[in-house]
Design a protein around this motif. Structure first.
Motif: not given
Ligand code: ZN
Length: 254
Positions: A247-248, A252-254
């Motif tokens: 994970l970058d 964190l969210y999409e």
């Protein structure tokens, strides 16, 4: 030497090894019905963490498993011989010190792999997250990853039950007494409806609820059931480890 198990690794090998995710397994030391060892939760934590990490490592995830913390919250079992209790405030102090090391050394992701029902790290991670805003602090209890009813005939137990006994029969049969020597894990229920249904909560006084310290009947446990469950749990957790490790932190969210 498995290079993703810190207790086995040496500094020569790992001092320049990139580490994206640290896994901290957390167990408990407590009676498990009559037939299983006090270290049951520790054995589960050790083996599930190691196998999940192995599967993730094979997929290129740069993970590192810390030694399992052997003591957990046993505030409801004060009168059961040598159930060793760590208060949640002590756990938070331990966590703080471990996270401080990771944070200082630029390792930004931590997963606490919980192996004991009395441990609850969520509120601690909320507080520590404010103190260490650059860290991604996560927790998961391996025993919540799968629907137990797909694996066990008596899936409703929650301590030294068919699931835990099957796991130990798979992992350490040498430490499990013959099942005729196990208690039936019968447990009394709350008189208060909301507590009984589980949408309200109060801590149970363990020794008033169960005779043999177990909750859940272990009698139909088998090593085969334990093996199948262990393989599916570790498979599922390994997917989580791979995702977390890759994970970058800036996305964190999409
Ligand atoms: Zn247990």
């Amino acid at each position: 030497m498995r290079p993703y198990i810190l207790a086995e690794a040496n500094w020569k090998h790992i001092h320049d090894q990139p580490i994206d995710l640290v896994i901290l397994p957390w167990g408990a030391t407590e009676a498990h019905n009559y037939h299983m060892p006090y270290a049951t939760d520790v054995i589960e934590a050790d083996t599930i963490a190691a196998e999940s990490a192995r599967l993730a490592w094979e997929q290129g995830a740069r993970v590192m498993v810390l030694p399992t913390i052997p003591f957990g919250v046993n505030t409801g079992q004060t009168d059961i011989l040598l159930d060793i209790n760590l208060y949640p405030s002590t756990q938070k102090a331990i966590l703080n010190d471990i996270i401080e090391v990771l944070n200082r050394q630029g390792i930004r992701k931590l997963l606490i792999l919980n192996s004991h029902g009395g441990n609850d790290f969520k509120t601690m991670l909320r507080e520590l997250g404010v103190q260490y805003p650059n860290m991604l602090l996560t927790t998961c209890s391996w025993f919540h990853t799968l629907d137990k009813s797909k694996y066990f005939d008596e899936p409703k137990g929650d301590h030294a039950d068919e699931m835990e006994t099957s796991l130990l029969l798979h992992l350490r049969p040498d430490l499990v007494l013959p099942l005729e020597e196990a208690g039936d894990g019968a447990a009394k229920k709350w008189k208060v409806q909301a507590l009984r249904e589980g949408w309200a909560w109060a801590e149970r006084k363990w020794s008033q609820v169960t005779e043999d310290t177990g909750i859940g009947n272990p009698k139909q446990a088998t090593a085969e059931k334990g093996k199948r469950y262990f393989e599916d749990v570790t498979q599922k957790i390994s997917g989580f480890l791979v995702e977390l490790a890759n994970l970058d932190m800036k996305d964190l969210y999409e």
